[in-house]
Design a protein around this motif. Structure first.
Motif, PDB file in Angstrom:
ATOM      1  N   ASN A   1       2.567  96.909 -10.734  1.00 27.43           N
ATOM      2  CA  ASN A   1       4.028  96.856 -10.707  1.00 27.43           C
ATOM      3  C   ASN A   1       4.491  96.228  -9.393  1.00 27.43           C
ATOM      4  N   PRO A   2       5.331  95.181  -9.424  1.00 23.41           N
ATOM      5  CA  PRO A   2       5.721  94.513  -8.182  1.00 23.41           C
ATOM      6  C   PRO A   2       6.615  95.343  -7.274  1.00 23.41           C
ATOM      7  N   THR A   3       7.173  96.445  -7.758  1.00 27.41           N
ATOM      8  CA  THR A   3       8.107  97.233  -6.945  1.00 27.41           C
ATOM      9  C   THR A   3       7.605  98.628  -6.627  1.00 27.41           C
ATOM     10  N   SER A   4       6.416  99.003  -7.109  1.00 24.89           N
ATOM     11  CA  SER A   4       5.901 100.339  -6.819  1.00 24.89           C
ATOM     12  C   SER A   4       4.391 100.331  -6.993  1.00 24.89           C
ATOM     13  N   SER A   5       3.735 101.348  -6.427  1.00 23.96           N
ATOM     14  CA  SER A   5       2.282 101.467  -6.562  1.00 23.96           C
ATOM     15  C   SER A   5       1.959 102.116  -7.902  1.00 23.96           C
ATOM     16  N   ASP A   6       2.133 101.348  -8.954  1.00 27.03           N
ATOM     17  CA  ASP A   6       1.905 101.819 -10.308  1.00 27.03           C
ATOM     18  C   ASP A   6       1.430 100.623 -11.132  1.00 27.03           C
ATOM     19  N   VAL A   7       1.024 100.880 -12.368  1.00 25.14           N
ATOM     20  CA  VAL A   7       0.504  99.817 -13.215  1.00 25.14           C
ATOM     21  C   VAL A   7       1.201  99.815 -14.565  1.00 25.14           C
ATOM     22  N   ILE A   8       1.193  98.652 -15.213  1.00 28.69           N
ATOM     23  CA  ILE A   8       1.679  98.464 -16.571  1.00 28.69           C
ATOM     24  C   ILE A   8       0.500  97.986 -17.406  1.00 28.69           C
ATOM     25  N   VAL A   9       0.257  98.647 -18.539  1.00 27.64           N
ATOM     26  CA  VAL A   9      -0.911  98.357 -19.368  1.00 27.64           C
ATOM     27  C   VAL A   9      -0.466  97.738 -20.689  1.00 27.64           C
ATOM     28  N   ILE A  10      -1.132  96.645 -21.085  1.00 32.82           N
ATOM     29  CA  ILE A  10      -0.895  96.003 -22.373  1.00 32.82           C
ATOM     30  C   ILE A  10      -2.247  95.765 -23.038  1.00 32.82           C
ATOM     31  N   VAL A  11      -2.338  96.027 -24.346  1.00 29.72           N
ATOM     32  CA  VAL A  11      -3.581  95.831 -25.104  1.00 29.72           C
ATOM     33  C   VAL A  11      -3.275  94.927 -26.295  1.00 29.72           C
ATOM     34  N   PHE A  12      -4.139  93.921 -26.532  1.00 30.42           N
ATOM     35  CA  PHE A  12      -3.914  93.017 -27.654  1.00 30.42           C
ATOM     36  C   PHE A  12      -5.222  92.354 -28.057  1.00 30.42           C
ATOM     37  N   PRO A  13      -5.276  91.749 -29.258  1.00 32.33           N
ATOM     38  CA  PRO A  13      -6.491  91.037 -29.686  1.00 32.33           C
ATOM     39  C   PRO A  13      -6.680  89.751 -28.889  1.00 32.33           C
ATOM     40  N   VAL A  14      -7.937  89.339 -28.726  1.00 31.44           N
ATOM     41  CA  VAL A  14      -8.232  88.063 -28.088  1.00 31.44           C
ATOM     42  C   VAL A  14      -7.853  86.912 -29.012  1.00 31.44           C
ATOM     43  N   ASP A  15      -8.131  87.053 -30.311  1.00 32.36           N
ATOM     44  CA  ASP A  15      -7.793  86.013 -31.278  1.00 32.36           C
ATOM     45  C   ASP A  15      -6.284  85.783 -31.304  1.00 32.36           C
ATOM     46  N   MET A  16      -5.872  84.520 -31.151  1.00 29.22           N
ATOM     47  CA  MET A  16      -4.459  84.206 -31.005  1.00 29.22           C
ATOM     48  C   MET A  16      -3.647  84.550 -32.254  1.00 29.22           C
ATOM     49  N   ARG A  17      -4.204  84.306 -33.436  1.00 26.77           N
ATOM     50  CA  ARG A  17      -3.476  84.584 -34.676  1.00 26.77           C
ATOM     51  C   ARG A  17      -3.243  86.091 -34.818  1.00 26.77           C
TER      52      ARG A  17
END
Length: 600
Positions: A205-221
């Protein structure tokens, strides 16, 4: 007079809207998807900007020139390049000429000086696998093959996970990821194993000592559909859903095994967007549950189907069937998708009518209480469901991860807008042994075999090389270790510069502490060797007291960087898989190394 303009979307963007702006007006736009990556426009000559709006992310800008009487082809840089800032534009080889003065670029992930003064925190990332699916107490450290591939780049940590080989087994398919931020929170999520691989992106996070998590497939479709599930409008979702259905209906498509998580994602899209006018049939839902009865989400989808298709006469019985399916969903564990959790919540709240004491309402209230007790705080990791862990007997301290149940992939410090690797004790001594007791942390090879850490006499056997393996290894790892307390010394060729690549280190004193120092490792390339690459990998091999001790990063422009928190000197090995170059640097031998690096 107008000129032909062909614009191609970033190669790493699965779905997003691209707007072409010139002379203060929008001259065109299109929704870019895996099958509609290019669009054509007729425009007058002059300066233009493309506003790239990836679904669920911030917009980014790219400037170019259209010249009179010429056909202009513009390949928009990757999202990674656009996020990095101005250097990429000055050094790229795009078909269009750039004018940065007219259209400033958008820089994502930076932190101003006041933000960087915020206190840093410890961050640990770990992965577990369920060895007793359907039962309690089966979570153990991940030991399957292949190992996850971790890449650190500026304010991002990326983890790529492939399906365990040789086939998808139930005991290997249930994986759980955990992020622990010291003094703040522990976040967990069930990790789907999409066909083609799964990527976890953890952004500081650019404004705090924390994280944002995102999960997705590698395949673009597949990624486009998953992104549309949580962030898309009806129009956006309709486009990618039609493309996905057309792709799956291709008779030439030969799939060796079904992808249960994408089947569930497809079903959730149809449930979330009834405007698509593509209802799930009884046969489709039944087949989904039959094939994926061990995945909680399948039972929630079946429950929703019972409610949606029930006649007025069958409404009560449908409610009972749905409630039983939701109980089954809970017994199997946490759901994978965030929209599944919403379906469960909607059904239970609808069935547990506040002023009604019917058996169904009472049972629904009891089930709702069980869900609320198990999930005290919920989050979303993109389309994937995640939850916050509170202190308990099995999780005694927020911000720590029990290595009896999880394999540590990363342990280091977290600042606003950046990560760096650091040993938990803050020390990396060249003197003294660096072994770990086999009772404390079990070690596994890349094929899942337990590595013995003591001989028959009970003497501890030193680790001779990092346990975590990727699909390819440098030659240096096959060479004999000459110094047990500095295992990379003399194995990487003994030189820090070779064939236009230079490995160096910068020491940055850490304010407020003398117990460790920040070391910035860099591999810099001659500009003639690479064209401002943003995907060329570099792997740093560190002292075994680091987690991980093998760290992958990528070039940003002509330099790849990695920040470490160190106490004590050691030898760093760097490997560039592309050109096959190995570099070596002993931190303690550098003239500007501080006392705690040279003498410890």
């Amino acid at each position: 007079m107008t000129n032909k303009l062909y614009v191609k979307a970033p190669t790493d963007m699965s779905i997003g809207r691209i707007r072409i702006i010139g002379q203060g007006n929008q001259v065109g736009e299109w929704l870019a998807t895996p099958t509609k990556a290019t669009s054509q426009f007729d425009v007058p000559a002059g300066p233009y900007a493309a506003s790239i709006e990836p679904l669920g992310q911030l917009a980014r800008n790219f400037a170019f020139i259209v010249r009179e009487g010429e056909t202009t082809e513009v390949q928009i840089p990757t999202l990674r390049q656009l996020a990095a800032g101005g250097e990429v534009f000055l050094n790229s080889n795009w078909n269009a000429n750039l004018n940065l003065d007219n259209f400033p670029t958008t820089v994502i992930g930076g932190a101003d000086e006041s933000e960087t003064n915020r206190p840093s925190r410890w961050l640990s990332i770990a992965i577990s696998q369920d060895t007793l699916p359907g039962r309690i107490g089966g979570w153990r450290p991940y030991s399957s093959s292949p190992q996850p591939v971790l890449t650190i780049s500026g304010d991002l940590v990326e983890i790529a996970v492939e399906r365990p080989h040789p086939a998808l087994h139930r005991e290997h398919s249930r994986l759980r990821l955990e992020c622990a931020v010291s003094g703040l929170r522990n976040e967990r999520l069930m990790l789907p194993l999409f066909r083609g691989g799964t990527k976890v992106v953890i952004r500081s996070n650019p404004t705090s000592s924390d994280v944002i998590v995102i999960v997705f497939p590698v395949d673009m479709r597949s990624r486009a559909l998953v992104q549309a599930l949580y962030a898309g409008s009806v129009a956006e979702t309709q486009q990618v859903a039609l493309e996905q259905l057309e792709y799956l209906g291709n008779p030439q498509l030969d799939l060796d095994e079904p992808d249960p998580w994408m089947e569930i994602a497809n079903a959730l899209v149809l449930l979330r967007f009834p405007e698509l006018e593509r209802n799930l049939s009884e046969e489709e839902v039944g087949l989904l549950v039959a094939r994926s009865d061990w995945i909680p989400d399948a039972h929630a989808i079946w429950a929703r189907h019972q409610i949606d298709t029930a006649s007025e006469a069958d409404e009560q019985a449908a409610g009972v069937r749905a409630l039983n399916a939701i109980a089954k969903c809970r017994q199997l564990g946490m759901p994978y998708f965030a929209y599944t959790a919403q379906i469960v919540s909607d059904i239970l709240n609808a069935l547990s009518k506040p002023f009604e004491e019917s058996p169904l309402s009472v049972a629904a209230k009891a089930e709702l209480n069980k869900w609320q007790l198990r999930i005290p705080a919920q989050k979303n990791a993109g389309a994937i469901f995640s939850w916050l862990v509170t202190g308990s007997k099995t999780q005694p301290s927020i911000g720590r991860i029990d290595e009896r149940f999880s394999k540590i992939l990363f342990r280091g410090r977290l600042d606003p807008g950046r990560f760096w690797v650091q040993n938990a004790t803050g020390k990396t001594p060249k003197s003294g042994k660096f072994t770990s007791s086999p009772e404390e942390v079990p070690l596994y090879s890349d094929d899942g075999v337990l590595i013995p850490t003591s001989d028959h006499a009970g003497d501890v056997i030193l680790k001779t090389e990092p346990v975590t393996r990727l699909r390819q290894d440098p030659e240096a790892l096959s060479l004999q270790i000459m110094e047990q307390n500095d295992p990379h010394k003399g194995r990487w060729g003994g030189v820090a510069s070779k064939d236009g690549y230079l490995l160096s280190a910068e020491f940055v004193p850490t304010t407020g502490t003398r117990s460790w120092v920040t070391v910035v490792l860099s591999v810099e390339a001659d500009p003639d060797l690479i064209s401002s690459s943003y995907d060329e990998p570099v792997e740093f091999f560190l002292h075994p007291t680091f987690h991980p001790d093998r760290v992958r990063t990528v070039f940003r422009g002509y330099k790849a960087r990695l920040e470490l928190g160190c106490y004590g000197g050691f030898t760093v090995g760097a490997w560039l898989p592309g050109p096959g170059i190995e570099l070596e640097l002993d931190l303690s031998e550098l003239k500007d190394a501080p006392h705690i690096i040279k003498n410890f």
